[in-house]
Design an enzyme around this catalytic site. Structure first.
Site, PDB file in Angstrom:
ATOM      1  N   GLU A 145      -9.112 -10.895  -7.858  1.00 42.53           N
ATOM      2  CA  GLU A 145      -8.216  -9.754  -7.650  1.00 42.53           C
ATOM      3  C   GLU A 145      -7.014  -9.811  -8.599  1.00 42.53           C
ATOM      4  OE1 GLU A 145      -9.365  -8.824  -3.011  1.00 42.53           O
ATOM      5  OE2 GLU A 145      -7.500  -9.887  -3.403  1.00 42.53           O
ATOM      6  N   HIS A 202      -2.264  -5.402   1.577  1.00 45.85           N
ATOM      7  CA  HIS A 202      -3.568  -6.041   1.367  1.00 45.85           C
ATOM      8  C   HIS A 202      -3.279  -7.435   0.860  1.00 45.85           C
ATOM      9  CE1 HIS A 202      -7.530  -6.938  -0.426  1.00 45.85           C
ATOM     10  NE2 HIS A 202      -6.805  -7.460  -1.411  1.00 45.85           N
ATOM     11  N   TYR A 209     -12.588  -1.979  -4.461  1.00 41.66           N
ATOM     12  CA  TYR A 209     -13.114  -2.023  -3.090  1.00 41.66           C
ATOM     13  C   TYR A 209     -14.631  -1.861  -3.027  1.00 41.66           C
ATOM     14  CZ  TYR A 209      -8.354  -1.950  -1.340  1.00 41.66           C
ATOM     15  OH  TYR A 209      -7.039  -2.272  -1.054  1.00 41.66           O
ATOM     16  N   ASN A 257      -2.009   0.143   6.919  1.00 39.52           N
ATOM     17  CA  ASN A 257      -1.422  -1.081   7.465  1.00 39.52           C
ATOM     18  C   ASN A 257      -0.510  -1.815   6.479  1.00 39.52           C
ATOM     19  OD1 ASN A 257      -3.267  -2.348   5.765  1.00 39.52           O
ATOM     20  ND2 ASN A 257      -4.610  -3.002   7.414  1.00 39.52           N
ATOM     21  N   LYS A 285       0.806  -1.219   0.000  1.00 41.66           N
ATOM     22  CA  LYS A 285       0.000   0.000   0.000  1.00 41.66           C
ATOM     23  C   LYS A 285       0.848   1.282   0.000  1.00 41.66           C
ATOM     24  CE  LYS A 285      -3.978  -2.076   2.354  1.00 41.66           C
ATOM     25  NZ  LYS A 285      -4.853  -1.961   3.539  1.00 41.66           N
TER      26      LYS A 285
END
Length: 140
Positions: free
Chosen positions: A128, A117, A51, A114, A11
């Site tokens: 994905e 993913h 998302y 965080n 990320k």
């Protein structure tokens, strides 16, 4: 156990801090092999579509904004029970709950930022992966 594939995103919080190599090293040391990887700037449309499962949740707009705030590295990982192995090395979504030695314990800034993913099932992994990669980009 079967060799399978999963999807991973490094990320914007991690790419901003130049942690792509460190995160990838942890993935590889956990027995996962990178069979496709590219650094991209996710567009707003891409982030919204990717998302969309969270579209009704209060954090959706912030998630889209965050994921488009800087470059990300999308990867296809391969290994025995790849989804579970990747989720184990990522650690809990909330870094405060993540085990020592996991990516999120080592690098996450917050529950939102965080660092990584990962797909949560083999079915979602396939979806994905196909969202970001063509078959000819995956060379295992």
């Amino acid at each position: 156990m079967a060799v399978t594939r999963t999807f991973s995103i490094i990320k914007p919080d991690a790419t901003r801090r130049n942690l792509t190599g460190a995160v990838t090293k942890m993935l590889e040391e956990a027995g996962l092999r990178v069979v496709a990887s590219k650094r991209i700037q996710m567009t707003e449309d891409q982030a919204k579509k990717f998302y969309e499962v969270h579209a009704e949740r209060p954090f959706y707009g912030e998630l889209v904004d965050f994921m488009t705030s800087g470059p990300v590295v999308v990867q296809v990982l391969e290994g025995e029970d790849a989804v579970k192995r990747n989720r184990d090395v990522m650690g809990a979504t909330n870094p405060a709950d993540a085990d020592e030695g996991t990516i999120r314990k080592a690098f996450a800034e917050s529950i939102e930022a965080n660092s990584v993913h990962g797909s949560d099932s083999d079915e979602n992994a396939a979806t994905e992966i196909a969202f970001f990669f063509n078959d000819d980009e995956i060379v295992g």
